[in-house]
Design a protein around this motif. Sequence first.
Motif, PDB file in Angstrom:
ATOM      1  N   ILE A   1      22.677  26.990 -62.026  1.00 27.14           N
ATOM      2  CA  ILE A   1      24.050  27.240 -61.605  1.00 27.14           C
ATOM      3  C   ILE A   1      24.500  28.580 -62.186  1.00 27.14           C
ATOM      4  CG2 ILE A   1      26.408  26.333 -61.585  1.00 27.14           C
ATOM      5  CD1 ILE A   1      24.315  24.307 -60.491  1.00 27.14           C
ATOM      6  N   LEU A   2      24.965  29.460 -61.330  1.00 29.85           N
ATOM      7  CA  LEU A   2      25.526  30.722 -61.799  1.00 29.85           C
ATOM      8  C   LEU A   2      27.033  30.567 -61.927  1.00 29.85           C
ATOM      9  CD1 LEU A   2      23.343  33.112 -59.697  1.00 29.85           C
ATOM     10  CD2 LEU A   2      23.417  33.024 -62.171  1.00 29.85           C
ATOM     11  N   LEU A   3      27.557  30.938 -63.087  1.00 26.71           N
ATOM     12  CA  LEU A   3      29.000  30.907 -63.340  1.00 26.71           C
ATOM     13  C   LEU A   3      29.488  32.346 -63.422  1.00 26.71           C
ATOM     14  CD1 LEU A   3      29.383  28.199 -66.120  1.00 26.71           C
ATOM     15  CD2 LEU A   3      30.037  28.026 -63.726  1.00 26.71           C
ATOM     16  N   THR A   4      30.530  32.660 -62.668  1.00 25.00           N
ATOM     17  CA  THR A   4      30.955  34.050 -62.601  1.00 25.00           C
ATOM     18  C   THR A   4      32.405  34.196 -62.177  1.00 25.00           C
ATOM     19  OG1 THR A   4      30.400  36.188 -61.616  1.00 25.00           O
ATOM     20  CG2 THR A   4      30.159  34.256 -60.228  1.00 25.00           C
ATOM     21  N   THR A   5      32.904  35.392 -62.336  1.00 24.79           N
ATOM     22  CA  THR A   5      34.214  35.746 -61.793  1.00 24.79           C
ATOM     23  C   THR A   5      34.049  36.605 -60.547  1.00 24.79           C
ATOM     24  OG1 THR A   5      34.320  37.701 -63.217  1.00 24.79           O
ATOM     25  CG2 THR A   5      35.349  35.681 -64.047  1.00 24.79           C
ATOM     26  N   TYR A   6      32.812  36.986 -60.224  1.00 23.77           N
ATOM     27  CA  TYR A   6      32.520  37.843 -59.068  1.00 23.77           C
ATOM     28  C   TYR A   6      32.257  36.986 -57.832  1.00 23.77           C
ATOM     29  CZ  TYR A   6      31.701  41.167 -62.832  1.00 23.77           C
ATOM     30  OH  TYR A   6      31.845  41.939 -63.943  1.00 23.77           O
ATOM     31  N   GLN A   7      32.911  37.301 -56.732  1.00 31.11           N
ATOM     32  CA  GLN A   7      32.744  36.501 -55.516  1.00 31.11           C
ATOM     33  C   GLN A   7      32.264  37.319 -54.312  1.00 31.11           C
ATOM     34  OE1 GLN A   7      32.935  33.160 -55.524  1.00 31.11           O
ATOM     35  NE2 GLN A   7      33.318  33.309 -57.704  1.00 31.11           N
ATOM     36  N   GLU A   8      31.621  38.445 -54.540  1.00 38.42           N
ATOM     37  CA  GLU A   8      31.142  39.279 -53.445  1.00 38.42           C
ATOM     38  C   GLU A   8      30.012  38.585 -52.693  1.00 38.42           C
ATOM     39  OE1 GLU A   8      31.280  40.609 -56.615  1.00 38.42           O
ATOM     40  OE2 GLU A   8      33.096  41.773 -56.385  1.00 38.42           O
ATOM     41  N   PRO A   9      30.045  38.637 -51.351  1.00 39.47           N
ATOM     42  CA  PRO A   9      28.979  38.017 -50.552  1.00 39.47           C
ATOM     43  C   PRO A   9      27.584  38.525 -50.900  1.00 39.47           C
ATOM     44  CG  PRO A   9      30.847  38.560 -49.156  1.00 39.47           C
ATOM     45  CD  PRO A   9      31.123  39.158 -50.507  1.00 39.47           C
ATOM     46  N   ALA A  10      27.457  39.802 -51.250  1.00 38.25           N
ATOM     47  CA  ALA A  10      26.135  40.338 -51.594  1.00 38.25           C
ATOM     48  C   ALA A  10      25.568  39.623 -52.819  1.00 38.25           C
ATOM     49  CB  ALA A  10      26.217  41.843 -51.845  1.00 38.25           C
TER      50      ALA A  10
ATOM     51  N   VAL B   1      20.898  24.387 -65.865  1.00 34.77           N
ATOM     52  CA  VAL B   1      21.116  25.612 -66.621  1.00 34.77           C
ATOM     53  C   VAL B   1      22.331  26.296 -66.019  1.00 34.77           C
ATOM     54  CG1 VAL B   1      20.147  27.859 -67.233  1.00 34.77           C
ATOM     55  CG2 VAL B   1      18.666  25.848 -67.150  1.00 34.77           C
ATOM     56  N   LEU B   2      23.361  26.540 -66.844  1.00 35.87           N
ATOM     57  CA  LEU B   2      24.561  27.247 -66.406  1.00 35.87           C
ATOM     58  C   LEU B   2      24.451  28.673 -66.917  1.00 35.87           C
ATOM     59  CD1 LEU B   2      27.288  24.585 -67.275  1.00 35.87           C
ATOM     60  CD2 LEU B   2      25.947  24.812 -65.199  1.00 35.87           C
ATOM     61  N   LEU B   3      24.341  29.626 -66.000  1.00 35.46           N
ATOM     62  CA  LEU B   3      24.102  31.021 -66.357  1.00 35.46           C
ATOM     63  C   LEU B   3      25.275  31.913 -65.993  1.00 35.46           C
ATOM     64  CD1 LEU B   3      20.520  31.346 -64.794  1.00 35.46           C
ATOM     65  CD2 LEU B   3      21.047  31.218 -67.233  1.00 35.46           C
ATOM     66  N   ASP B   4      25.675  32.740 -66.941  1.00 28.98           N
ATOM     67  CA  ASP B   4      26.635  33.790 -66.634  1.00 28.98           C
ATOM     68  C   ASP B   4      25.913  34.793 -65.737  1.00 28.98           C
ATOM     69  OD1 ASP B   4      28.759  35.606 -66.680  1.00 28.98           O
ATOM     70  OD2 ASP B   4      28.299  36.345 -68.688  1.00 28.98           O
ATOM     71  N   LEU B   5      26.595  35.298 -64.748  1.00 32.45           N
ATOM     72  CA  LEU B   5      25.986  36.272 -63.837  1.00 32.45           C
ATOM     73  C   LEU B   5      25.682  37.574 -64.558  1.00 32.45           C
ATOM     74  CD1 LEU B   5      25.217  36.823 -60.850  1.00 32.45           C
ATOM     75  CD2 LEU B   5      27.488  37.812 -60.612  1.00 32.45           C
ATOM     76  N   ARG B   6      26.623  38.061 -65.342  1.00 33.97           N
ATOM     77  CA  ARG B   6      26.486  39.354 -66.016  1.00 33.97           C
ATOM     78  C   ARG B   6      26.261  39.146 -67.512  1.00 33.97           C
ATOM     79  NH1 ARG B   6      25.996  42.275 -61.596  1.00 33.97           N
ATOM     80  NH2 ARG B   6      27.875  42.626 -60.390  1.00 33.97           N
ATOM     81  N   MET B   7      25.042  39.442 -67.954  1.00 38.51           N
ATOM     82  CA  MET B   7      24.711  39.409 -69.375  1.00 38.51           C
ATOM     83  C   MET B   7      23.885  40.648 -69.675  1.00 38.51           C
ATOM     84  SD  MET B   7      23.651  35.425 -70.142  1.00 38.51           S
ATOM     85  CE  MET B   7      22.610  35.151 -68.708  1.00 38.51           C
ATOM     86  N   PRO B   8      23.965  41.164 -70.906  1.00 39.74           N
ATOM     87  CA  PRO B   8      23.127  42.318 -71.249  1.00 39.74           C
ATOM     88  C   PRO B   8      21.658  41.918 -71.239  1.00 39.74           C
ATOM     89  CG  PRO B   8      24.308  41.512 -73.181  1.00 39.74           C
ATOM     90  CD  PRO B   8      24.800  40.729 -72.007  1.00 39.74           C
ATOM     91  N   GLY B   9      20.809  42.882 -70.967  1.00 34.31           N
ATOM     92  CA  GLY B   9      19.386  42.575 -70.868  1.00 34.31           C
ATOM     93  C   GLY B   9      19.129  41.865 -69.552  1.00 34.31           C
ATOM     94  N   MET B  10      18.559  40.697 -69.614  1.00 38.66           N
ATOM     95  CA  MET B  10      18.279  39.931 -68.406  1.00 38.66           C
ATOM     96  C   MET B  10      19.555  39.249 -67.922  1.00 38.66           C
ATOM     97  SD  MET B  10      15.693  36.698 -67.800  1.00 38.66           S
ATOM     98  CE  MET B  10      14.321  37.511 -68.576  1.00 38.66           C
ATOM     99  N   ASP B  11      20.002  39.600 -66.738  1.00 36.24           N
ATOM    100  CA  ASP B  11      21.222  38.993 -66.199  1.00 36.24           C
ATOM    101  C   ASP B  11      20.928  37.609 -65.621  1.00 36.24           C
ATOM    102  OD1 ASP B  11      20.057  39.377 -63.696  1.00 36.24           O
ATOM    103  OD2 ASP B  11      21.356  41.043 -63.160  1.00 36.24           O
ATOM    104  N   GLY B  12      21.971  36.941 -65.180  1.00 39.40           N
ATOM    105  CA  GLY B  12      21.821  35.581 -64.664  1.00 39.40           C
ATOM    106  C   GLY B  12      20.960  35.486 -63.423  1.00 39.40           C
TER     107      GLY B  12
ATOM    108  N   ALA C   1      23.778  26.758 -57.097  1.00 37.64           N
ATOM    109  CA  ALA C   1      25.217  26.942 -56.882  1.00 37.64           C
ATOM    110  C   ALA C   1      25.672  28.231 -57.536  1.00 37.64           C
ATOM    111  CB  ALA C   1      25.997  25.757 -57.443  1.00 37.64           C
ATOM    112  N   TYR C   2      26.806  28.691 -57.060  1.00 37.21           N
ATOM    113  CA  TYR C   2      27.445  29.919 -57.542  1.00 37.21           C
ATOM    114  C   TYR C   2      28.912  29.550 -57.706  1.00 37.21           C
ATOM    115  CZ  TYR C   2      28.436  35.006 -57.334  1.00 37.21           C
ATOM    116  OH  TYR C   2      28.807  36.297 -57.590  1.00 37.21           O
ATOM    117  N   LEU C   3      29.309  29.267 -58.950  1.00 35.69           N
ATOM    118  CA  LEU C   3      30.633  28.705 -59.198  1.00 35.69           C
ATOM    119  C   LEU C   3      31.517  29.653 -60.004  1.00 35.69           C
ATOM    120  CD1 LEU C   3      29.557  25.069 -60.182  1.00 35.69           C
ATOM    121  CD2 LEU C   3      30.235  25.923 -57.926  1.00 35.69           C
ATOM    122  N   SER C   4      32.801  29.530 -59.797  1.00 41.94           N
ATOM    123  CA  SER C   4      33.776  30.367 -60.478  1.00 41.94           C
ATOM    124  C   SER C   4      34.016  29.876 -61.902  1.00 41.94           C
ATOM    125  CB  SER C   4      35.103  30.349 -59.709  1.00 41.94           C
ATOM    126  OG  SER C   4      36.101  31.008 -60.445  1.00 41.94           O
ATOM    127  N   LYS C   5      34.160  30.831 -62.810  1.00 39.48           N
ATOM    128  CA  LYS C   5      34.516  30.493 -64.187  1.00 39.48           C
ATOM    129  C   LYS C   5      35.960  30.006 -64.278  1.00 39.48           C
ATOM    130  CE  LYS C   5      31.441  33.405 -66.897  1.00 39.48           C
ATOM    131  NZ  LYS C   5      31.388  34.500 -67.891  1.00 39.48           N
TER     132      LYS C   5
END
Length: 190
Positions: free
Chosen positions: A75-84, A47-58, A96-100
Amino acid sequence: MRLLVADDHPLFRLGLKAALEAEGLEVVAEAGTGEEAQALEKAPDAVLLDLRMPGMDGLTCARRLREMGYRGLVILLTTYQEPALLLEAYKAGADAYLSKELSAPELKRRLLRIRQGEERLTAPDIPALTPREEEVLRLLAEGLSTKEIARALRLSPETVRSHLESLYAKLEARNRVEALSRARSLGFLP
């Protein structure tokens, strides 16, 4: 590899699906929200999930999928790379946490490495702050000077400087600006 792609941007989903299929991967389902992703009946390999989605996020979707017993890759796909956020992804059970920004061939290579167990998300190294350091950091973020922090906490300015030095070391910062920036990226401050 059979995939589910979840992203709230239809054009991105369409492009990602086309790119993945051009690489020989099969997109068996698409979702525009985390709720749709967790409700789909077909169990894909990943499952490839966007980190930020309306309603239930990734992150929430990843956590719920694991709670529901889903054993495939998350797998989380995102443009956010913050350690938190990396830490939250790790805690949610993401593989995994991968860049878009990855190319399609690189995304396929990474997915195959993850499936083979050659690559996994690990918890980022986030420093532990003492309660007093957290108080000093909060006041620092409010723009207080060393003397003002000392007055607010009923400490000597030398003690506050000692806490600041400790904070700078833990946050790998050379000054207040770097300390506040790093603290925000690690999730210590909003």
